[in-house]
Design a protein around this motif. Structure first.
Motif, short mmCIF file in Angstrom:
data_model
loop_
_atom_site.label_atom_id
_atom_site.label_comp_id
_atom_site.label_asym_id
_atom_site.label_seq_id
_atom_site.Cartn_x
_atom_site.Cartn_y
_atom_site.Cartn_z
N VAL A 263 0.80 -1.15 -0.08
CA VAL A 263 -0.11 -0.09 0.65
C VAL A 263 1.02 1.08 -0.17
CG1 VAL A 263 -2.15 1.29 1.57
CG2 VAL A 263 -2.08 -0.86 1.25
N ALA A 264 0.96 1.91 -0.90
CA ALA A 264 1.70 3.31 -1.18
C ALA A 264 1.35 4.02 0.07
CB ALA A 264 1.82 3.90 -2.60
N GLY A 265 2.63 4.15 1.08
CA GLY A 265 1.96 5.33 1.70
C GLY A 265 1.86 5.24 2.98
N SER A 266 1.58 4.10 2.70
CA SER A 266 0.99 2.85 4.41
C SER A 266 1.66 3.02 5.25
CB SER A 266 0.48 1.90 4.31
OG SER A 266 1.77 0.82 4.33
N ARG A 267 1.83 2.70 6.73
CA ARG A 267 2.41 2.59 7.90
C ARG A 267 2.49 1.31 8.80
NH1 ARG A 267 2.21 5.64 13.25
NH2 ARG A 267 0.26 6.51 13.02
N TRP A 268 3.56 1.03 9.15
CA TRP A 268 2.96 -0.28 9.63
C TRP A 268 3.82 0.24 11.37
CZ3 TRP A 268 2.07 -5.14 9.32
CH2 TRP A 268 3.07 -6.29 10.31
N LEU A 269 2.43 -1.01 12.01
CA LEU A 269 3.46 -0.26 13.45
C LEU A 269 3.27 -1.69 14.28
CD1 LEU A 269 3.46 1.17 16.24
CD2 LEU A 269 1.02 1.43 16.44
N ALA A 270 4.37 -2.02 14.68
CA ALA A 270 4.71 -3.74 14.68
C ALA A 270 4.69 -3.64 16.64
CB ALA A 270 5.65 -4.55 14.68
N THR A 271 3.94 -4.80 17.47
CA THR A 271 4.08 -4.41 19.53
C THR A 271 4.73 -5.68 19.23
OG1 THR A 271 1.95 -5.03 19.30
CG2 THR A 271 1.91 -2.85 18.85
N ARG A 272 4.85 -6.18 20.27
CA ARG A 272 5.12 -7.66 20.98
C ARG A 272 4.33 -7.89 21.99
NH1 ARG A 272 8.98 -9.80 18.67
NH2 ARG A 272 11.34 -9.06 17.01
N GLY A 273 4.00 -9.24 22.48
CA GLY A 273 4.10 -9.66 23.63
C GLY A 273 1.72 -8.97 23.43
N LEU A 274 1.00 -8.91 23.09
CA LEU A 274 -0.10 -8.63 22.68
C LEU A 274 -0.79 -9.75 22.31
CD1 LEU A 274 0.42 -4.66 22.53
CD2 LEU A 274 0.38 -5.79 24.03
N GLY A 275 -0.21 -10.09 21.29
CA GLY A 275 -1.30 -11.29 20.35
C GLY A 275 -2.66 -10.71 20.42
N HIS A 276 -3.32 -11.53 19.83
CA HIS A 276 -4.54 -11.00 18.72
C HIS A 276 -5.63 -9.82 19.43
CE1 HIS A 276 -6.59 -11.72 14.48
NE2 HIS A 276 -7.55 -11.92 15.22
N ARG A 277 -5.34 -10.01 20.92
CA ARG A 277 -6.95 -9.19 20.75
C ARG A 277 -6.93 -8.38 21.67
NH1 ARG A 277 -12.22 -13.29 21.25
NH2 ARG A 277 -12.03 -13.32 18.74
N ARG A 278 -5.85 -8.59 22.36
CA ARG A 278 -4.84 -8.00 23.47
C ARG A 278 -4.11 -5.83 22.76
NH1 ARG A 278 -2.41 -11.95 26.04
NH2 ARG A 278 -0.21 -10.86 25.51
N VAL A 279 -3.95 -6.53 21.42
CA VAL A 279 -3.36 -5.57 20.85
C VAL A 279 -4.57 -4.45 20.60
CG1 VAL A 279 -4.44 -6.34 18.32
CG2 VAL A 279 -1.75 -4.35 19.47
N LEU A 280 -5.71 -4.30 21.23
CA LEU A 280 -6.91 -3.23 21.11
C LEU A 280 -6.77 -2.16 21.93
CD1 LEU A 280 -9.97 -5.34 19.63
CD2 LEU A 280 -8.38 -4.14 18.12
N ALA A 281 -6.80 -2.64 23.05
CA ALA A 281 -6.79 -1.84 24.61
C ALA A 281 -5.47 -1.54 24.67
CB ALA A 281 -7.47 -3.11 25.30
N ASP A 282 -4.69 -1.60 23.74
CA ASP A 282 -3.21 -1.48 24.76
C ASP A 282 -2.82 0.73 24.17
OD1 ASP A 282 -0.43 -1.99 25.22
OD2 ASP A 282 -0.31 -0.09 22.97
N ALA A 283 -2.59 0.59 24.95
CA ALA A 283 -2.76 2.51 25.12
C ALA A 283 -1.84 3.17 24.33
CB ALA A 283 -2.19 3.18 26.72
N GLU A 284 -0.55 2.96 24.19
CA GLU A 284 0.23 2.82 23.11
C GLU A 284 -0.30 2.69 21.25
OE1 GLU A 284 2.38 5.49 20.66
OE2 GLU A 284 2.10 5.64 22.75
N VAL A 285 -0.58 1.76 20.98
CA VAL A 285 -1.75 1.50 20.21
C VAL A 285 -3.20 2.42 19.98
CG1 VAL A 285 -3.03 -0.15 18.34
CG2 VAL A 285 -0.93 -1.10 19.54
N VAL A 286 -4.13 2.72 20.58
CA VAL A 286 -4.80 3.16 21.59
C VAL A 286 -4.52 4.33 20.57
CG1 VAL A 286 -6.64 4.21 22.65
CG2 VAL A 286 -6.94 1.92 23.00
N ARG A 287 -4.13 4.94 21.33
CA ARG A 287 -3.26 6.80 20.95
C ARG A 287 -2.74 6.79 19.40
NH1 ARG A 287 0.43 9.35 20.06
NH2 ARG A 287 2.46 7.59 20.01
N GLN A 288 -2.15 5.55 18.47
CA GLN A 288 -1.56 6.31 17.32
C GLN A 288 -2.95 5.77 16.42
OE1 GLN A 288 1.86 5.29 16.15
NE2 GLN A 288 2.85 4.45 17.56
N VAL A 289 -3.60 4.66 17.34
CA VAL A 289 -4.24 4.39 15.71
C VAL A 289 -5.56 5.72 15.99
CG1 VAL A 289 -6.79 3.17 15.35
CG2 VAL A 289 -4.69 2.26 15.92
#
Length: 304
Positions: A263-289
């Protein structure tokens, strides 16, 4: 180790309750398939189209403070929709979409952050999930649900979507959904691969795989190839954020990274240790999204 018992290589066994449950379901489907292949295929499709665990638990959840439940007609039933109380008129709208066997309130932390950032969030229970009608669903029906929400809400500032909901949102955006920004979180593998995992995980063999795919495409009127990353990526908006955890065992991160890279111009954000669903409530992910989907649009963002 066979595909039916190797959850590292094939997440299906774990999704259906672990090795023992998957083995029992597989043996039952194999027995029916041997006696009556047509019945076996229909039973396998019914299981494939049933979100497990079922939505009973999510329907008993209390409505969170500050949110209002609505019902919108959709196909032969209705979809449940959640809106923030007191949302000021005139704000841009952000639609938030859960994944397979999920529910809208899994997106609440993201919705609250979107509201605080100046947009009006709308959380959607897709067909067969949460408080929406039905007990089964399909990926094309997810897509139709997103289109129906857009028709009701008008042009969207953004869609935030998780897992299979992210595949549905990407498909809708690639085929003309009026949306400026996307945030795809823990994007599910494309359905062709999920179907392969399903049949191999239950020991059903290649013939069953082909019969199931043929029936799905006939029933839904769409070729599963249309959901492949190579098909979707060139048509997605430049303002696409792809979020994925490196330890996601349900959706291999390499597949999501492949989508993001195309996807031209897209941004990738990788996390660790959150798995498939906990990523939805991670404070840093929530902020950046929230920052991504509420940022002002410019002429380059929506280019495909």
């Amino acid at each position: 180790m066979s595909p039916a018992t190797d959850t590292a290589a094939n997440p299906i066994a774990g999704f259906y309750g672990g090795h023992r449950v998957a083995r029992g379901l597989g043996q039952a489907l194999q027995a029916v398939q041997r006696l009556a292949p047509g019945w076996g295929t229909r039973l396998a499709l019914r299981l494939f189209f049933t979100p497990l665990p079922t939505k009973r638990g999510s329907r008993r959840r209390d409505l969170p403070p500050g949110w209002t439940l609505e019902r919108w007609p959709f196909e032969s039933g209705s979809m449940a929709v959640y809106r923030r109380d007191g949302a000021p008129p005139g704000r841009p709208t952000v639609l938030l979409v859960h994944g397979w066997a999920g529910h809208a309130l899994q997106m609440q932390a993201l919705g609250d952050a979107v509201f605080d950032a100046g947009a009006n969030p709308v959380l959607l229970d897709l067909p067969g999930h949460g408080r929406s009608d039905g007990w089964g669903s399909t990926l094309p029906q997810f897509v139709r649900g997103i289109w129906a929400a857009s028709a009701r809400l008008g042009p969207l500032q953004a869609v935030v979507a998780h897992s299979m909901g992210a595949v549905a949102a990407a498909h809708a955006a690639a085929h003309g959904l009026p949306v400026g920004r996307l945030a795809l979180i823990a994007t599910s593998p494309p359905p062709k691969l999920v179907l392969k995992w399903f049949t191999h995980g239950f020991g059903l063999g290649g013939a069953m795989l082909m019969r199931m795919r043929r029936l799905i495409e006939q029933r839904e009127g769409i070729d599963l190839e249309r959901f492949e990353p190579d098909e979707l990526a060139p048509r997605l908006p430049r303002a696409t954020l792809v979020v994925h955890d490196e330890d996601d065992r349900a959706a291999p991160p390499a597949l999501a990274r492949h989508l993001a890279d195309q996807v031209a111009g897209s941004r990738w954000l990788a996390t660790r240790g959150l798995g498939h669903r906990r990523v939805l409530a991670d404070a840093e992910v929530v902020r950046q999204v929230a920052e991504h989907v509420t940022a002002p649009m410019n002429t380059d963002d929506s280019g495909r």
